[in-house]
Design an enzyme around this catalytic site. Structure first.
Site, PDB file in Angstrom:
ATOM      1  N   ASP A 149      32.400  19.158  36.286  1.00  0.00           N
ATOM      2  CA  ASP A 149      32.853  19.726  35.017  1.00  0.00           C
ATOM      3  C   ASP A 149      31.639  19.839  34.101  1.00  0.00           C
ATOM      4  O   ASP A 149      30.788  18.941  34.081  1.00  0.00           O
ATOM      5  CB  ASP A 149      33.912  18.832  34.370  1.00  0.00           C
ATOM      6  CG  ASP A 149      35.224  18.836  35.144  1.00  0.00           C
ATOM      7  OD1 ASP A 149      35.538  19.873  35.759  1.00  0.00           O
ATOM      8  OD2 ASP A 149      35.923  17.813  35.136  1.00  0.00           O
ATOM      9  N   ASP A 171      39.035  25.364  36.236  1.00  0.00           N
ATOM     10  CA  ASP A 171      40.088  24.833  35.356  1.00  0.00           C
ATOM     11  C   ASP A 171      40.557  25.900  34.372  1.00  0.00           C
ATOM     12  O   ASP A 171      41.756  26.016  34.088  1.00  0.00           O
ATOM     13  CB  ASP A 171      39.567  23.617  34.576  1.00  0.00           C
ATOM     14  CG  ASP A 171      39.140  22.477  35.479  1.00  0.00           C
ATOM     15  OD1 ASP A 171      39.688  22.365  36.596  1.00  0.00           O
ATOM     16  OD2 ASP A 171      38.269  21.696  35.068  1.00  0.00           O
TER      17      ASP A 171
END
Length: 196
Positions: A149, A171
């Site tokens: 991330d 995401d």
């Protein structure tokens, strides 16, 4: 109708490959530019850099009640699901579990795409986004055992301070896909039923 469905599938495949490619390229880039140090065998032991991108408002001490919004690039490893859920499970349980869940999810999404009428373009596009996000994060799990991330958003809105969990392109694709799918189900499907 058959030609229209084939063209729809071709567009869908191009969109999925493009989305997955963008996700993987952005993760490789963040790993190359934002990761400072990593242990050779323990994925929990690493250090990433945070690169501020843009900030609006004030975040100084004493300004807790003022508006603040910031965006940054920040390398983080997510061993779990959304918000790091289940990241504390042992590797022998966590990794096979996420493999199984992702494979089942991809299979179900594929069935939905196949059974969705070709004229329901937004629904097919939404499912394609969700599928591309699932595949993008699955590639990370296969390759690394965790998900990279790198997008960091923090805010203070009317006294509500929150550091949103870091996320990535995959995401974002899942989130946008779910939002579009809900819109299709709640609004467009209602309009379609009124026409029949």
């Amino acid at each position: 109708a058959r030609r229209s469905r084939i063209l729809s599938y071709v567009f869908l495949l191009v969109m999925i490959f493009g989305s997955v490619g963008l996700d993987q390229a952005s993760k490789f880039h963040s790993e190359e530019t934002l990761m400072a140090w990593s242990h050779e065998t323990d994925a929990n032991l690493y250090k990433g850099h945070r690169y501020p991108l843009a900030a609006f408002g004030s975040n100084l001490p004493g300004d807790e009640s003022k508006f603040y919004l910031s965006f940054a690039f920040n390398y983080v490893r997510n061993l779990g699901a959304a918000w790091g859920a289940l990241s504390g499970l042992p590797d022998g349980v966590r990794i096979p579990f996420f493999y199984f869940v992702t494979v089942v999810a991809v299979f179900i999404i594929g069935l939905y795409i196949r059974s969705t009428p070709v004229e329901h373009r937004l629904a097919i596009f939404s499912l394609g986004l969700i599928l591309s996000g699932a595949v993008g994060n699955f590639i990370d799990r296969l390759r690394l055992g965790y998900v990279i991330d790198w997008i960091d958003v923090r805010w203070n809105l009317l006294g509500w301070r929150y550091d949103f969990p870091n996320f990535n392109v995959a995401d974002s694709a899942i989130t946008v896909g779910v939002a579009f799918l809900i819109f299709d189900m709640m609004v467009l499907e209602t309009l379609r039923r009124k026409k029949t």
